[in-house]
Design an enzyme around this catalytic site. Structure first.
Site, PDB file in Angstrom:
ATOM      1  N   CYS A  75      53.876  15.038  29.948  1.00 53.02           N
ATOM      2  CA  CYS A  75      54.005  14.138  31.223  1.00 53.02           C
ATOM      3  C   CYS A  75      52.750  14.217  31.704  1.00 53.02           C
ATOM      4  O   CYS A  75      51.851  14.110  30.987  1.00 53.02           O
ATOM      5  CB  CYS A  75      55.057  14.639  32.111  1.00 53.02           C
ATOM      6  SG  CYS A  75      54.789  16.448  32.929  1.00 53.02           S
TER       7      CYS A  75
HETATM    8  C1  RB5 Z   1      54.754  11.010  36.861  1.00 52.37           C
HETATM    9  O1  RB5 Z   1      56.137  10.738  36.992  1.00 52.37           O
HETATM   10  C2  RB5 Z   1      54.411  12.409  37.098  1.00 52.37           C
HETATM   11  O2  RB5 Z   1      54.989  12.788  38.281  1.00 52.37           O
HETATM   12  C3  RB5 Z   1      54.844  12.842  35.783  1.00 52.37           C
HETATM   13  O3  RB5 Z   1      54.384  12.556  34.686  1.00 52.37           O
HETATM   14  C4  RB5 Z   1      54.556  14.548  35.696  1.00 52.37           C
HETATM   15  O4  RB5 Z   1      53.164  14.798  36.056  1.00 52.37           O
HETATM   16  C5  RB5 Z   1      55.525  15.560  36.375  1.00 52.37           C
HETATM   17  O5  RB5 Z   1      55.077  16.832  36.650  1.00 52.37           O
END
Ligand code: RB5
Length: 164
Positions: A75
């Site tokens: 993420c």
């Molecule tokens: C973006 O949605 C961001 O919040 C996600 O990719 C991540 O970093 C969450 O922990």
């Protein structure tokens, strides 16, 4: 590094949220170029706009039910993916942005899921981290009672939650 650990029956699964589509593609190509089979769940493909919790949860369930032995979740930071994967009983995940941690995640912690943040590290480092993590196995020894204790406490916590 020991390259023998990359055995054919190691089933690897990967997924990401909208912040990490490019890095996921890079990692999939990297693994395939090494002859490592990887399944991309592409949760966003069927559910556009999905948030990281349901994407990570979906993958973690596939580790829990034994469909795959190892997973990679990416993420923006790696944090949210690790948090949700660790909510699934019997599934362990850790964020790694350095090679030493990636090795220890397997050797000491016996975690099935590696998480990374596409907004934190570059693709070359991410590839090296994935390699180190794949080429490492749980070493048991002094780490065994610690991992056993983690599992025991986890069971206690889930049992408590179920009883409520
Ligand atoms: C973006 O949605 C961001 O919040 C996600 O990719 C991540 O970093 C969450 O922990």
């Amino acid at each position: 590094m020991n390259h023998n650990i990359l055995h054919s029956n190691m089933k690897i699964v990967i997924d990401c949220d909208d912040a990490a589509l490019a890095l996921k593609k890079t990692i999939v190509s990297h693994l395939e170029s090494r002859g490592v089979e990887v399944t991309d769940l592409d949760y966003l493909g069927s559910r556009p706009g999905a948030f990281y919790p349901e994407i990570g949860y979906n993958l973690a369930l596939k580790i829990q039910d034994g469909s795959f032995s190892r997973g990679i979740l990416i993420c923006g930071t790696g944090l949210g993916m690790a948090m949700i994967a660790n909510k699934v009983e019997g599934v362990y995940a850790g964020v790694c942005h350095d090679v030493y941690s990636a090795e220890r995640l397997r050797k000491s912690n016996d975690a099935q899921i590696l998480t990374m943040g596409a907004r934190v590290i570059g693709s070359e480092l991410a590839k090296t981290i994935v390699d180190a993590w794949l080429e490492s196995e749980f070493q048991g020894g002094g780490s065994q009672p610690k991992v056993d204790q983690m599992r025991m406490l986890e069971k206690e916590s889930f049992l408590k939650a179920k009883a409520q």
